[in-house]
Design an enzyme around this catalytic site. Structure first.
Site, PDB file in Angstrom:
ATOM      1  N   LYS A 120       0.851  -1.122  -0.080  1.00 35.27           N
ATOM      2  CA  LYS A 120      -0.007   0.101   0.039  1.00 35.27           C
ATOM      3  C   LYS A 120       1.075   1.241   0.032  1.00 35.27           C
ATOM      4  O   LYS A 120       1.763   1.605   0.847  1.00 35.27           O
ATOM      5  CB  LYS A 120      -0.865  -0.105   1.237  1.00 35.27           C
ATOM      6  CG  LYS A 120      -2.122   0.835   1.137  1.00 35.27           C
ATOM      7  CD  LYS A 120      -3.262   0.588   2.204  1.00 35.27           C
ATOM      8  CE  LYS A 120      -4.492   1.413   2.042  1.00 35.27           C
ATOM      9  NZ  LYS A 120      -5.483   0.933   3.180  1.00 35.27           N
TER      10      LYS A 120
ATOM     11  N   ARG B 241     -25.804  -1.083   7.392  1.00 35.76           N
ATOM     12  CA  ARG B 241     -25.653  -2.521   6.970  1.00 35.76           C
ATOM     13  C   ARG B 241     -25.849  -3.503   8.183  1.00 35.76           C
ATOM     14  O   ARG B 241     -26.158  -4.527   7.988  1.00 35.76           O
ATOM     15  CB  ARG B 241     -23.989  -2.800   6.683  1.00 35.76           C
ATOM     16  CG  ARG B 241     -23.679  -2.086   5.310  1.00 35.76           C
ATOM     17  CD  ARG B 241     -22.132  -1.846   5.386  1.00 35.76           C
ATOM     18  NE  ARG B 241     -21.415  -3.070   5.189  1.00 35.76           N
ATOM     19  CZ  ARG B 241     -20.999  -3.679   4.172  1.00 35.76           C
ATOM     20  NH1 ARG B 241     -20.908  -2.839   3.110  1.00 35.76           N
ATOM     21  NH2 ARG B 241     -20.145  -4.891   3.978  1.00 35.76           N
TER      22      ARG B 241
ATOM     23  N   GLU C 292     -19.892  -4.590  10.478  1.00 31.15           N
ATOM     24  CA  GLU C 292     -20.793  -3.900  11.115  1.00 31.15           C
ATOM     25  C   GLU C 292     -21.983  -4.542  11.687  1.00 31.15           C
ATOM     26  O   GLU C 292     -22.618  -4.420  12.765  1.00 31.15           O
ATOM     27  CB  GLU C 292     -21.619  -2.466  10.154  1.00 31.15           C
ATOM     28  CG  GLU C 292     -20.707  -1.637   9.853  1.00 31.15           C
ATOM     29  CD  GLU C 292     -19.938  -2.120   8.438  1.00 31.15           C
ATOM     30  OE1 GLU C 292     -18.940  -1.311   7.956  1.00 31.15           O
ATOM     31  OE2 GLU C 292     -20.023  -2.998   7.789  1.00 31.15           O
TER      32      GLU C 292
END
Length: 621
Positions: free
Chosen positions: A284, A396, A368
């Protein structure tokens, strides 16, 4: 520059192989230069440059379907599909979206913004292609972080069971699924990824489909190969992994920055007509030292603070920072306070809490639904869970809010960061639905602070005084205080606060709309009007005193930074009468823009509200 001549995947295919490395460098330079000016997701896109080039060179886009999970890592994809020249207006009103959007390009197969949805979408597309006799490929790029979400495994279950031909690119820049051991293991790994191996595998798959009676022979050979492979793997201390146990062809780990290896492997898995997973390891923030050293900080960066899409930014603590500091203060006094977040420790302001009270902190990853029910479990044992989640992501966990939290009446506090209109990210991240979906849950208390001090008071109240579930909503904004309004002067007893008592018109403010209400009042008073202001504070339950106050005025305007349908303004109008008018988000998804621009679009700026009031007055006269 090579990049200037790239307008479609065909241009990538036409380049000599030796030029792809140079193109990779140019793409990274372009990303760093442009995203540093516009803001956006930098580190994640720097990590997928070679991967994206390989995808566009090997596959036939858009005939082949490419789906990006979350989609924040699609910038290179956008460059290679004719949108490079629009990067100067990335994530700005009327500009280039920061996520895939089919309305923007035929190369974007599906819109994205929330994590872990890609495999379910791909399963549906692959099943439809099978019904239609379409042999084109379906490819998904999904990060290792997304594999913390249950939806991924629900989709994998069907993909594996139905042997749907989905090519899954697992972009692993953090979590390791399996590990090579020593030089022999690396050599043996390569043995299975030679061109000859892929050619033989495709021939075998075609024989199986054409002559069903060969199945037992193929099966015997397959199991013999697997026996040999597992035997060698055992000697090297390596085991089969989860994907192979599901009968998903697993290849990797591969160096995600080795273009030749990526190209060869992708060419090899094309046309296998069964589920495939390419485990690709990337860095990354690749080749940008600040991003590589601090990928979390550079995951998503803001534009220079002096000006974001023309909006002047005032320095000060954000609501997220105020929330985080208050949580640390409360934890020192409340030994059973427990903080939960879903892969947003820094974004929700909980980093200091996590550092000071690690035993009372949980980051459950991109899960979530689990976060909500995990909090329920903690509450059953006498803990006070505070679940800090962005408003758009708590959607969600709606079933868990209804079934686990609502029915039980559990004392769980939900801190809804990024409630209301959210700049930069567009339709998928707007926190405009929370009042509507939380209001329908019996026993839920909803609080909307107008200032930083009021957020502190409300969080303390939610932790110490409320017995059932409670949500506190606040925007991505600096937590300014208001001259003439000190929330410490008014007890949190369920009543609204009549900040300005006398006037011809009443403005009812929900949360930070109180700032705008005071601005509107000052301007209209300079024009000879008198304006009263009510700070609602409690979105639910609403005390009967509020209805009594509303009945005193001939005209009432509710300022609500949320969807009107199902919102508190609509509820007040139904209870109090037609003299109540709601100014909020109509029946549409607000797109990209700064928060100021979005407020103007929905009519919640000082100027727009004054125009609505004056137009209404002229109509009445």
């Amino acid at each position: 520059m090579l990049l200037e001549n790239i307008h479609s995947p065909e241009d990538v295919k036409a380049l000599p192989l030796k030029d792809l490395e140079k193109l990779s460098s140019e793409i990274r330079e372009f990303l760093i230069e442009t995203v540093s000016k516009t803001g956006g997701h930098l580190a994640s896109n720097l990590g997928v440059v070679e991967l994206t080039l390989a995808l566009h060179r090997i596959f036939d886009l858009p005939r082949d379907t490419l789906i990006w999970d979350v989609g924040h890592q699609c910038y290179v994809h956008k460059m290679l599909t004719g949108r490079r020249e629009r990067f100067s207006v990335l994530r700005q009103k009327g500009g280039l979206k920061g996520f895939p959007d089919p309305k923007e390009s035929i190369y974007d197969a599906a819109h994205a913004g929330h994590s872990s949805t890609s495999l379910s979408i791909a399963a549906g597309i692959a099943r439809a292609k099978r019904l239609d006799g379409d042999t084109s490929e379906t490819i998904v790029v999904i990060g290792d972080g997304a594999f913390t979400a249950g939806m991924v495994y629900e989709a994998l279950n069907q993909i594996a069971y139905e042997s749907l031909p989905v090519i899954i690119i697992l972009n692993d820049n953090g979590m390791s699924i399996s590990q090579n051991v020593g030089g022999i293991a690396a050599y043996f790994e390569k043995l299975f990824y030679t061109s000859a191996y892929f050619r033989v595998k495709k021939i075998v798959e075609r024989i199986k489909r054409r002559w069903k009676w060969t199945g037992w022979i193929i099966g015997f050979l397959y199991h013999a190969k697997e026996w040999l492979r597992r035997g060698v793997w055992k000697l090297l201390g390596k085991k089969r992994n989860f994907f192979e146990d599901l009968d998903i062809c697993y290849y990797g780990p591969l160096d995600g920055h080795n273009l030749k290896l990526l190209l060869k492997t992708m060419e090899g898995v094309k046309g296998l007509d069964k589920p495939v997973l390419l485990h690709v390891r990337t860095v990354k923030g690749k080749d940008h030292t600040p991003s590589e050293e601090n990928p979390e900080r550079y995951h998503g960066i803001s534009a220079p603070k002096a000006c974001i899409a023309g909006e002047i930014i005032t320095e000060g603590k954000s609501f997220s920072e105020v929330f985080g500091e208050t949580m640390v203060h409360l934890a020192a006094c409340e030994p059973r306070l427990f903080a939960i977040t879903a892969a947003m420790e820094s974004g929700t302001g909980l980093s200091q809490f996590a550092s000071l009270y690690p035993e009372r902190f949980a980051d459950v990853g991109i899960a979530e639904q689990h976060a909500v029910t995990f909090a329920f479990g903690l509450s059953l044992r006498g803990y006070i869970p505070v679940v800090a989640i962005y408003s758009t992501f708590l959607q969600r966990g709606f079933d868990q809010l209804v079934h686990d939290i609502g029915i039980s009446g559990a004392h769980v506090v939900f801190a809804l960061d990024r409630a209301g209109l959210v700049p930069g990210d567009g339709e998928t991240h707007q926190g405009i639905f929370d009042i509507a979906y939380l209001s329908m849950i019996p026993g839920m208390t909803i609080l909307a602070p107008a200032t930083g001090k009021e957020l502190q008071l409300m969080l303390e109240y939610a932790v110490r005084n409320v017995k059932g579930p409670v949500a506190i909503r606040y925007p991505k904004e600096v937590a300014h205080e208001i001259n003439g309004y000190d929330p410490n002067n008014y007890p949190l007893d369920g009543n609204p606060v009549l900040c300005k008592e006398k006037g011809e018109i009443l403005l009812v403010a929900v949360g930070t709309m109180l700032h705008t209400a005071f601005e509107v009042a000052r301007e209209l008073e300079s024009r000879g009007k008198s304006i009263a202001i009510l700070n609602l504070r409690f979105v639910k339950p609403i005390n009967t005193i509020a209805y009594e106050i509303l009945s005193r005025f001939e005209k009432v305007y509710v300022l609500e930074e949320g969807i009107i349908r199902g919102g508190v303004g609509e509820y007040l109008r139904a209870k109090a009468g037609d003299h109540v008018q709601v100014i909020g988000v109509e029946d549409f998804y607000p797109e990209v823009g700064s928060r100021g621009e979005l407020l103007e679009v929905v009519g919640l700026t000082k100027e727009k509200i004054i125009a609505i009031i004056e137009k209404e007055e002229r109509r009445v006269v």
